[in-house]
Every structure is written in structure tokens, then in C-alpha cells.
Design a protein around this motif. Structure first.
Motif, mmCIF file in Angstrom:
data_model
loop_
_atom_site.group_PDB
_atom_site.id
_atom_site.type_symbol
_atom_site.label_atom_id
_atom_site.label_comp_id
_atom_site.label_asym_id
_atom_site.label_seq_id
_atom_site.Cartn_x
_atom_site.Cartn_y
_atom_site.Cartn_z
ATOM 1 N N VAL A 186 -4.674 -21.571 -43.982
ATOM 2 C CA VAL A 186 -3.634 -21.025 -43.812
ATOM 3 C C VAL A 186 -3.594 -19.333 -43.426
ATOM 4 O O VAL A 186 -2.530 -18.944 -43.419
ATOM 5 N N GLY A 187 -4.703 -18.555 -44.224
ATOM 6 C CA GLY A 187 -4.575 -17.235 -43.751
ATOM 7 C C GLY A 187 -4.722 -16.636 -42.551
ATOM 8 O O GLY A 187 -3.667 -15.504 -41.853
ATOM 9 N N THR A 188 -5.369 -17.685 -41.554
ATOM 10 C CA THR A 188 -5.637 -17.396 -40.197
ATOM 11 C C THR A 188 -4.494 -17.988 -39.298
ATOM 12 O O THR A 188 -3.862 -17.038 -38.091
ATOM 13 N N LEU A 211 3.291 -9.029 -51.768
ATOM 14 C CA LEU A 211 3.682 -9.383 -53.694
ATOM 15 C C LEU A 211 2.250 -10.318 -53.630
ATOM 16 O O LEU A 211 2.203 -9.690 -55.137
ATOM 17 N N VAL A 212 1.672 -11.094 -52.940
ATOM 18 C CA VAL A 212 0.527 -11.449 -53.209
ATOM 19 C C VAL A 212 -0.433 -11.047 -53.419
ATOM 20 O O VAL A 212 -1.066 -10.899 -54.152
ATOM 21 N N LEU A 213 -0.647 -9.846 -52.632
ATOM 22 C CA LEU A 213 -2.037 -8.778 -52.968
ATOM 23 C C LEU A 213 -1.910 -8.006 -54.133
ATOM 24 O O LEU A 213 -2.129 -7.311 -54.873
ATOM 25 N N LEU A 248 -4.735 -17.095 -53.911
ATOM 26 C CA LEU A 248 -4.476 -15.267 -54.307
ATOM 27 C C LEU A 248 -5.363 -15.488 -53.349
ATOM 28 O O LEU A 248 -5.899 -13.660 -53.589
ATOM 29 N N GLY A 249 -6.185 -15.277 -52.336
ATOM 30 C CA GLY A 249 -7.198 -15.866 -51.413
ATOM 31 C C GLY A 249 -6.776 -14.986 -50.127
ATOM 32 O O GLY A 249 -7.493 -14.957 -49.156
ATOM 33 N N TRP A 250 -5.832 -16.278 -50.025
ATOM 34 C CA TRP A 250 -5.434 -16.151 -48.494
ATOM 35 C C TRP A 250 -4.342 -14.637 -47.645
ATOM 36 O O TRP A 250 -4.869 -14.493 -46.821
ATOM 37 N N ALA A 251 -4.331 -14.023 -48.255
ATOM 38 C CA ALA A 251 -3.279 -12.873 -48.171
ATOM 39 C C ALA A 251 -3.933 -11.871 -47.435
ATOM 40 O O ALA A 251 -3.828 -11.949 -46.155
ATOM 41 N N GLN A 252 -5.466 -11.637 -47.675
ATOM 42 C CA GLN A 252 -5.520 -10.877 -47.385
ATOM 43 C C GLN A 252 -6.599 -11.049 -45.766
ATOM 44 O O GLN A 252 -6.463 -10.021 -44.742
ATOM 45 N N MET A 253 -6.698 -12.998 -45.914
ATOM 46 C CA MET A 253 -7.058 -12.366 -44.421
ATOM 47 C C MET A 253 -6.128 -12.753 -43.742
ATOM 48 O O MET A 253 -6.178 -12.228 -42.321
#
Length: 375
Positions: A186-188, A211-213, A248-253
Motif C-alpha cells: 500500500v505504501g509503495t 492525517l494518518v501520521l 496505521l503503518g503504511w503512511a510513513q512508507m
């Protein structure tokens, strides 16, 4: 007259340059082999994966079998009761002796040297179904006569800590690998699409990423996982935990891949592909995606330890895995009181498995970070 070939000295075929160039994967592997930390991490990661896949074969005891509660670890010995050295290792179970404690007048507990448990490899033990299909009763190591051996002691219910930790690696690593896979895909995808198209689309996507971060993750984890009723099936609870961690983890990627994509979109060969009329899908898949993969691979190896630590912490609080599943975090619930830790310190053994896993993936990620740019 002499021909030109007659005046030239003979050449050796071995001195000729080899045809073709070394591939990028070969270059990365050659650089990785020079890093002892990276190779050490790779070996540990392979061993951890093999342990989780073949947990039934590696675990010396049935993790659900009960024995004496809070039994201390049994130490392997190469000496018999007379102190003579023997080649076959053995353990001595604890038993009450004929002597009494002068203060409490209770029988003194000590090793039972008269009944040693001989150890060996590929011994018969509890029955199991490998991969749920292949029946077997052979274990990698254990007691020759099939008696339970507790190398790391037992928990409060008398279950073998080492066997439960081996089985727990399967759930803990499965959660970590699944979450990181979803986060990476998802992040990529979002990062490359957002960075390539830019404009208003990129602006709105990045506002959503911010917003997610902005959410405080730990309170949100606890709030979302507490929404599941206690009576929910184990698979449903586990799937919900994976979805929450992934959401909650895809946003940083995504943010990191977007930055790489913005830089790659300005390179000449990408502009040339646009000029000749290449489609956006072809440019993203053929030109941008291969160039961000090196960063993604390193990020994945560094993200897995974070998920393992998060699962262990949530499991310790009772929000990750429910029985009858076994995970390292769930095993650490027995360490919730200081009195238990002080009296039975061996129940902290799952912490060692977590530390080894975190070190292995961090070492591998550090080695890959130096190897992805061999030039």
C-alpha cells in the motif's frame, strides 16, 4: 610475406574478458558478503524462519502438555553421578532427597542422579502433524526415552517455556511479515502514484497521509483492539489486529517512497520516456519502481523488528493474541508482577527470542543499506 596473424603472439582464452556484465543483484550480494553483521543477520533470519516453519519438529515437548508449575530449567550435563565425564549428554530431574532443611524442616530438593534423562537428536516424542498434513513423532532434540525435558523451565501451568517460545515464533513472525507486506504494497503504491502525478492529486493524498501520521498510534491501537469482544473467534481477533497495524503503518512508507519518486521523475531517461509517448503505467513500473526497490527492501528489513516489538508489547497488555494461539507477547503476560519475576526469572526467556529477532533483522537491514549501492 607473413600474415598479420602469424606475427601476433598466441593468446590464452582465460585472459580474455568475460562477456556480459555483472547484474545488480550479483553486485548487491557481493557487497553484502563483505559485511559480517549483514551475513550474521541473514543467517539468524533464516534460522528464525526455519524454526517457525518446522516448529512441531524443533520443539522438544508438546507446548500444551502440563507438568509441575514453575519448574526451573534443567541444565544439560556431561557427568554421571560419580562425577565421571560421559559423551552422551543428560539432564537430572529435581526430586526430594532424604535430607531436611534445618530451618523449614522441608525435604531438600536436588538433582536425582539415580535416574538421568539421556539426551539425543531425532528422538521420539509427542505426536504432531507437520504443516497439518504429515504425521510424525520425531523431534530435533530431546530425551531419548520420551520423558519431558524443560531446558528453559515451565510456566505457572507447567507448560514448557522453550516449546511455547518455538511455537510462538510462528505467530509473532507471521503477524510481522503480514503487516509489513501489506504496509509495503500500500505504501509503495500510494507513494509512487502520488509523487509521479503531483499537482492537486499529490496535495490531497499527502494531506490524508499527514492525517494518518498525526494519530497517536499506541492509544489508537488499544482503543481499536478493545472493540473486539472477548468471545470473538481467535482468527477474527488476529485478523483485526493485523488490519489495525497495517492501516496505521503504511503512511510513513508512502512518504518515503514519494520523496524518492519526486527525485526520479526529474531524471533524463524518465523525461525521455514521457517524450516518446510511454504510458504512465509503463513509466511507473519500468523506470520508477525498480529504482525505489532498493530503498523499499532496506525499509522492510528495518520495519519487521518494529512490528515484532509492537506485537510483543500489545500481547503483554493482552491486546494482540488470545489463547489457544501462542506468541511471545502473550507469554510475557506471566511476567506482570515483580514477585513472579524475582522468584521465577526463567519465564523472561521469550524476551531473548524477541531481542534475537530484532537484532537479526536490524543487522540484515544495516548490511543491505550498505549493499544496495555497490558503486
Amino acid at each position: 610475406m607473413l600474415a598479420v596473424s602469424d606475427t601476433m603472439p598466441p593468446t590464452d582464452d582465460r585472459l580474455k574478458p568475460k562477456a556480459g556484465n555483472e547484474s545488480y543483484i550479483a553486485l548487491v550480494w557481493r557487497r553484502l558478503r563483505r559485511s559480517w553483521t549483514g551475513m550474521g543477520g541473514l543467517v539468524l533470519v533464516i534460522l528464525l524462519l526455519l524454526m517457525s516453519i518446522f516448529a512441531e519438529f524443533i520443539a522438544p515437548v508438546d507446548p500444551k502438555a502440563t507438568d509441575t508449575g514453575f519448574s526451573p530449567p534443567q541444565v544439560m550435563s556431561f557427568h554421571d553421578k560419580d562425577g565421571n565425564f560421559v559423551f552422551q549428554p543428560r539432564v537430572y530431574a529435581l526430586a526430594d532427597s532424604d535430607q531436611l532443611d534445618p530451618v523449614t524442616f522441608q525435604p531438600v530438593v536436588g538433582p536425582d542422579y539415580d535416574h538421568p534423562n539421556l539426551l539425543g537428536f531425532f528422538v521420539k516424542g509427542a505426536d504432531y502433524n507437520l504443516f497439518g498434513l504429515i504425521p510424525g513423532n520425531r523431534h530435533l532434540f530431546g530425551s531419548v526415552d520420551g520423558q519431558p525435558v524443560h531446558f528453559l523451565g515451565t510456566d505457572k501451568f507447567g507448560r514448557d517455556v522453550l516449546s511455547r517460545a518455538v511455537y510462538g515464533s510462528r505467530v509473532s513472525l507471521m503477524i510481522a511479515l503480514t503487516v509489513v507486506f501489506i504496509v509495503t504494497v500500500v505504501g509503495t503504491t500510494v507513494g509512487m502514484v502520488s509523487g509521479y502525478f503531483g499537482g492537486a492529486f499529490d496535495t490531497w493524498v499527502q494531506r490524508f497521509v499527514e492525517l494518518v501520521l498525526a494519530f497517536p498510534q499506541l492509544p489508537l491501537y488499544l482503543a481499536l483492539t478493545s472493540l473486539i469482544p472477548v468471545t470473538a473467534p481467535t482468527n477474527v481477533f488476529l485478523a483485526f489486529v493485523i488490519i489495525v497495524m497495517s492501516a496505521l503503518g503504511w503512511a510513513q512508507m508512502s512518504r518515503e517512497v514519494r520523496g524518492k519518486t519526486l527525485a526520479l521523475a526529474r531524471i533524463d531517461y524518465v523525461k525521455a520516456a514521457m517524450a516518446v509517448g510511454a504510458t504512465d503505467r509503463r513509466i511507473i513500473l519500468q523506470h520508477i519502481f525498480p529504482n525505489v526497490m532498493s530503498h523499499v527492501i532496506v525499509t522492510v528489513t528495518l520495519a519487521i523488528p518494529s512490528v515484532v516489538l509492537l506485537e510483543s508489547f500489545l500481547g503483554f497488555l493482552g491486546f494482540a493474541v488470545k489463547p489457544p494461539l501462542i506468541s511471545w507477547g502473550l507469554m510475557l503476560q506471566d511476567t506482570s508482577t515483580y514477585s513472579v519475576i524475582g522468584s521465577y526469572p526463567w519465564i523472561l526467556s521469550p524476551v531473548a527470542f524477541v531481542l534475537i529477532t530484532v537484532f537479526a533483522f536490524n543487522a540484515l537491514g544495516d548490511g543491505l543499506r550498505d549493499a544496495v549501492d555497490p558503486y
